[in-house]
Design a protein around this motif. Structure first.
Motif, PDB file in Angstrom:
ATOM      1  N   VAL A  60      70.711  86.185  31.844  1.00 59.69           N
ATOM      2  CA  VAL A  60      71.757  86.571  32.783  1.00 59.69           C
ATOM      3  C   VAL A  60      72.866  85.512  32.815  1.00 59.69           C
ATOM      4  CG1 VAL A  60      70.815  85.469  34.864  1.00 59.69           C
ATOM      5  CG2 VAL A  60      72.040  87.669  35.044  1.00 59.69           C
ATOM      6  N   ARG A  61      74.080  85.956  33.079  1.00 64.99           N
ATOM      7  CA  ARG A  61      75.214  85.029  33.133  1.00 64.99           C
ATOM      8  C   ARG A  61      75.221  84.229  34.437  1.00 64.99           C
ATOM      9  NH1 ARG A  61      78.736  86.984  36.885  1.00 64.99           N
ATOM     10  NH2 ARG A  61      79.067  89.253  37.070  1.00 64.99           N
ATOM     11  N   SER A  62      76.042  83.212  34.480  1.00 66.57           N
ATOM     12  CA  SER A  62      76.247  82.489  35.722  1.00 66.57           C
ATOM     13  C   SER A  62      76.809  83.442  36.769  1.00 66.57           C
ATOM     14  CB  SER A  62      77.215  81.323  35.516  1.00 66.57           C
ATOM     15  OG  SER A  62      76.651  80.357  34.657  1.00 66.57           O
ATOM     16  N   ALA A  63      76.292  83.328  37.987  1.00 65.09           N
ATOM     17  CA  ALA A  63      76.642  84.244  39.081  1.00 65.09           C
ATOM     18  C   ALA A  63      76.206  85.671  38.787  1.00 65.09           C
ATOM     19  CB  ALA A  63      78.132  84.194  39.409  1.00 65.09           C
ATOM     20  N   GLY A  64      75.255  85.822  37.870  1.00 67.32           N
ATOM     21  CA  GLY A  64      74.703  87.139  37.566  1.00 67.32           C
ATOM     22  C   GLY A  64      73.569  87.485  38.508  1.00 67.32           C
ATOM     23  N   ARG A  65      72.998  88.680  38.304  1.00 66.03           N
ATOM     24  CA  ARG A  65      72.026  89.213  39.260  1.00 66.03           C
ATOM     25  C   ARG A  65      70.781  89.724  38.535  1.00 66.03           C
ATOM     26  NH1 ARG A  65      76.941  90.756  39.427  1.00 66.03           N
ATOM     27  NH2 ARG A  65      76.512  92.765  38.447  1.00 66.03           N
ATOM     28  N   ILE A  66      69.630  89.321  39.028  1.00 67.34           N
ATOM     29  CA  ILE A  66      68.347  89.795  38.500  1.00 67.34           C
ATOM     30  C   ILE A  66      67.643  90.582  39.591  1.00 67.34           C
ATOM     31  CG2 ILE A  66      66.105  89.165  37.528  1.00 67.34           C
ATOM     32  CD1 ILE A  66      67.390  86.484  36.677  1.00 67.34           C
ATOM     33  N   SER A  67      67.218  91.781  39.260  1.00 66.41           N
ATOM     34  CA  SER A  67      66.445  92.606  40.183  1.00 66.41           C
ATOM     35  C   SER A  67      65.014  92.671  39.678  1.00 66.41           C
ATOM     36  CB  SER A  67      67.047  94.014  40.254  1.00 66.41           C
ATOM     37  OG  SER A  67      66.223  94.875  41.002  1.00 66.41           O
ATOM     38  N   GLN A  68      64.081  92.116  40.464  1.00 69.71           N
ATOM     39  CA  GLN A  68      62.664  92.161  40.093  1.00 69.71           C
ATOM     40  C   GLN A  68      62.073  93.459  40.618  1.00 69.71           C
ATOM     41  OE1 GLN A  68      60.785  90.088  38.021  1.00 69.71           O
ATOM     42  NE2 GLN A  68      59.545  91.934  38.240  1.00 69.71           N
ATOM     43  N   THR A  69      62.048  94.469  39.752  1.00 67.68           N
ATOM     44  CA  THR A  69      61.608  95.806  40.135  1.00 67.68           C
ATOM     45  C   THR A  69      60.164  96.073  39.717  1.00 67.68           C
ATOM     46  OG1 THR A  69      63.888  96.606  40.010  1.00 67.68           O
ATOM     47  CG2 THR A  69      62.158  98.271  39.897  1.00 67.68           C
ATOM     48  N   GLY A  70      59.749  95.577  38.568  1.00 66.74           N
ATOM     49  CA  GLY A  70      58.362  95.686  38.152  1.00 66.74           C
ATOM     50  C   GLY A  70      57.479  94.811  39.024  1.00 66.74           C
ATOM     51  N   LEU A  71      56.257  95.261  39.276  1.00 62.41           N
ATOM     52  CA  LEU A  71      55.350  94.525  40.158  1.00 62.41           C
ATOM     53  C   LEU A  71      54.491  93.541  39.359  1.00 62.41           C
ATOM     54  CD1 LEU A  71      54.162  97.403  42.514  1.00 62.41           C
ATOM     55  CD2 LEU A  71      56.123  95.860  42.760  1.00 62.41           C
ATOM     56  N   HIS A  72      54.536  92.285  39.736  1.00 68.78           N
ATOM     57  CA  HIS A  72      53.695  91.260  39.112  1.00 68.78           C
ATOM     58  C   HIS A  72      52.340  91.243  39.825  1.00 68.78           C
ATOM     59  CE1 HIS A  72      56.546  88.874  36.518  1.00 68.78           C
ATOM     60  NE2 HIS A  72      57.377  89.650  37.199  1.00 68.78           N
ATOM     61  N   THR A  73      51.285  91.337  39.070  1.00 65.37           N
ATOM     62  CA  THR A  73      49.946  91.323  39.661  1.00 65.37           C
ATOM     63  C   THR A  73      49.339  89.917  39.692  1.00 65.37           C
ATOM     64  OG1 THR A  73      48.972  91.871  37.507  1.00 65.37           O
ATOM     65  CG2 THR A  73      49.502  93.708  38.981  1.00 65.37           C
ATOM     66  N   LYS A  74      50.073  88.942  39.166  1.00 66.69           N
ATOM     67  CA  LYS A  74      49.629  87.552  39.252  1.00 66.69           C
ATOM     68  C   LYS A  74      50.861  86.654  39.285  1.00 66.69           C
ATOM     69  CE  LYS A  74      48.938  87.351  34.220  1.00 66.69           C
ATOM     70  NZ  LYS A  74      47.964  87.071  33.136  1.00 66.69           N
ATOM     71  N   ALA A  75      50.650  85.383  39.533  1.00 63.36           N
ATOM     72  CA  ALA A  75      51.757  84.446  39.652  1.00 63.36           C
ATOM     73  C   ALA A  75      52.518  84.326  38.339  1.00 63.36           C
ATOM     74  CB  ALA A  75      51.236  83.078  40.088  1.00 63.36           C
ATOM     75  N   ALA A  76      53.826  84.077  38.450  1.00 61.21           N
ATOM     76  CA  ALA A  76      54.673  83.891  37.272  1.00 61.21           C
ATOM     77  C   ALA A  76      55.560  82.680  37.507  1.00 61.21           C
ATOM     78  CB  ALA A  76      55.527  85.135  37.029  1.00 61.21           C
ATOM     79  N   SER A  77      55.739  81.868  36.473  1.00 56.71           N
ATOM     80  CA  SER A  77      56.520  80.643  36.626  1.00 56.71           C
ATOM     81  C   SER A  77      57.920  80.819  36.037  1.00 56.71           C
ATOM     82  CB  SER A  77      55.822  79.471  35.934  1.00 56.71           C
ATOM     83  OG  SER A  77      55.735  79.693  34.535  1.00 56.71           O
ATOM     84  N   ILE A  78      58.903  80.260  36.728  1.00 58.87           N
ATOM     85  CA  ILE A  78      60.266  80.172  36.213  1.00 58.87           C
ATOM     86  C   ILE A  78      60.768  78.763  36.512  1.00 58.87           C
ATOM     87  CG2 ILE A  78      60.785  82.629  36.512  1.00 58.87           C
ATOM     88  CD1 ILE A  78      62.323  81.842  39.056  1.00 58.87           C
ATOM     89  N   GLU A  79      61.954  78.440  36.016  1.00 57.52           N
ATOM     90  CA  GLU A  79      62.569  77.154  36.319  1.00 57.52           C
ATOM     91  C   GLU A  79      63.620  77.383  37.407  1.00 57.52           C
ATOM     92  OE1 GLU A  79      63.750  74.669  32.985  1.00 57.52           O
ATOM     93  OE2 GLU A  79      62.626  76.008  31.646  1.00 57.52           O
ATOM     94  N   PRO A  80      63.292  77.111  38.664  1.00 56.63           N
ATOM     95  CA  PRO A  80      64.234  77.371  39.753  1.00 56.63           C
ATOM     96  C   PRO A  80      65.566  76.638  39.598  1.00 56.63           C
ATOM     97  CG  PRO A  80      62.039  76.962  40.608  1.00 56.63           C
ATOM     98  CD  PRO A  80      62.005  76.613  39.156  1.00 56.63           C
TER      99      PRO A  80
END
Length: 355
Positions: free
Chosen positions: A261-281
Motif C-alpha cells: 500500500v502507498r503512503s497514506a493508503g488504506r488496508i481493510s482487514q476483511t478476511g478473518l485471522h484464526t491465529k495471531a499475525a505479525s506485522i511491523e507497526p
C-alpha cells in the motif's frame, strides 16, 4: 420437514425436524430457495462449535443442535400480523444478523457490533438449509424481477465484501490489491471493479486463481512466483496501491498488504485471522497507513446490495462454482470445500431439491 442440522465437530445431519408452523406477529414463513456455505459454517464443521452456542444464547435462547444456513434467499409462504412490506409469493433475501437494539452499539446505529448479536442459521431457531424457516419480517428484502433466486443468496457475502471495500475508501481510478480470491475476495474484486478501480488479485490456490481470472476484473498474481508488493510498486511508478482489501486471513498476505500500500493508503482487514499475525507497526507510522478491521456489514445495507445486483448488474453469480442438493450438503459441500485439493470455491445448496 427436512433440514441440515449441526450437532458438533464433523457432525451435520440432514434429517427430519419439526415444521416451524405459522409465523407470529412481525414474522414471515419462508421456503428457502438457495443457501450458501460460508467460511464461518466451515469453521464450525471443522472444529466447532465456535459461535454456535452450546448453552442458551442470551439474546434468544438458541442452542445446539442448530439448523444451518445464513446466506439465503426464500419465497414468502405466509406473513404474520403487522407485516406489510412483503406478502405470500414474494421472493426475498434474508439479512441474518440479530441484535438487541438497546446496547451501546445498537443505540449508535452499529447494530452489527451488538454485544448480544445472534445470527439466523448460527444462533437462532431456524436457518436457510431447510425446507421451511420463520424469520423476522424486518430482516427480509424483496428481490426485483431482474434478480434471480440464486443471486438473492449471494447478497449476504456480497455485503461482507462491499463493506471491506467501502471501509478502504475505494474510488474510481484507484489501484486496489485484493489478497485472497475465496468467495469474499472474488466478490470484493468484482465490487471494487464496479466502482471504477483498477484491481489486482493475489491468490496462491490455483482453483481460486482461475476463478479470479474468469471474473476478468484485472491481473491475477501467484505470490509464490511473484513478489506481489514489488509488482504493485512497479506498476504504480513506485507509489503503491491506494487500497488493499485483505481477504485471506493469512499472515503473509497481511504483511504483503502493508508493503504494497502507498503512503497514506488504506488496508481493510476483511478476511478473518484464526491465529495471531505479525506485522511491523513502524511501517504504519512511517507511511501514515490506515489499517482497519471489518466485521460483517451495516445491517441497513441490504436494499443497496440488492439494487447493485438486481438493477445495476453486479454479476455476483460468477463466483458460484457448484450447486448442490440439500441431501449432499456434507459430501459435496462441506467436505469438498475443506479439502485443500478440492475443486470448488463457492457452493450453494438447493433446499428445494430435497422436497
Amino acid at each position: 420437514m427436512k433440514a441440515a442440522v449441526f450437532y458438533g465437530d464433523h457432525d451435520i445431519r440432514v434429517e427430519q425436524v419439526a415444521d416451524p408452523g405459522p409465523p407470529g406477529p412481525g414474522q414471515v414463513l419462508l421456503r428457502p430457495l438457495w443457501c450458501g456455505i460460508c467460511g464461518t459454517d466451515l469453521h464450525e464443521y471443522a472444529v466447532g462449535p465456535i459461535v454456535i452456542p452450546e448453552q442458551p444464547h442470551r439474546l434468544n435462547g438458541a442452542q445446539l443442535p442448530q439448523v444451518l444456513g445464513h446466506e439465503f434467499s426464500g419465497e414468502v409462504l405466509e406473513v404474520g400480523a403487522g407485516v406489510t412490506h412483503v406478502r405470500a409469493g414474494d421472493r426475498v433475501s434474508v439479512m441474518p444478523l440479530l441484535f438487541c437494539g438497546t446496547c451501546y452499539y445498537c443505540r449508535r446505529g452499529l447494530n452489527h457490533l451488538c454485544v448480544s448479536m445472534a445470527c439466523i442459521g448460527l444462533s437462532f431457531e431456524w436457518g436457510g438449509i431447510a425446507e421451511r424457516a420463520v424469520v423476522p419480517a424486518s430482516h427480509v428484502t424483496p428481490l426485483p424481477e431482474t434478480m434471480t433466486d440464486l443471486q438473492g443468496a449471494l447478497v449476504e457475502p456480497t455485503a461482507v465484501a462491499a463493506y471491506g471495500v467501502d471501509v478502504a475508501g475505494v474510488r474510481p481510478g484507484d489501484l486496489v490489491l485484493v489478497t485472497g480470491a475465496g468467495p469474499i475476495g472474488a466478490l470484493a474484486a468484482l465490487y471494487a471493479a464496479s466502482l471504477g478501480a483498477r484491481v489486482v488479485v493475489s491468490e496462491v490456490n490455483p482453483v481460486r486463481a482461475e476463478l479470479a481470472r474468469s471474473l476478468d476484473v484485472g491481473e491475477v498474481l501467484d505470490p509464490r512466483e511473484v513478489d506481489v508488493a514489488a509488482w504493485v510498486q512497479d506498476q504504480s511508478e513506485g507509489i503503491g496501491a491506494d487500497a488493499v482489501i485483505e481477504c485471506s486471513g493469512n499472515e503473509r498476505a497481511l504483511q504483503t498488504a502493508v508493503d504494497a500500500v502507498r503512503s497514506a493508503g488504506r488496508i481493510s482487514q476483511t478476511g478473518l485471522h484464526t491465529k495471531a499475525a505479525s506485522i511491523e507497526p513502524m511501517k504504519l507510522s512511517e507511511h501514515d497507513i490506515t489499517l482497519t478491521g471489518t466485521w460483517c456489514y451495516p445491517v441497513t445495507d441490504w436494499p443497496r446490495i440488492v439494487d447493485l445486483i438486481g438493477r445495476r448488474g453486479l454479476p455476483v453469480e460468477q463466483v458460484v462454482t457448484a450447486q448442490v442438493p440439500m441431501d449432499d450438503v456434507v459430501a459435496k459441500g462441506f467436505e469438498v470445500l475443506l479439502d485443500p485439493a478440492g475443486d470448488q470455491v463457492k457452493v450453494l445448496i438447493d433446499a428445494g431439491a430435497a422436497e
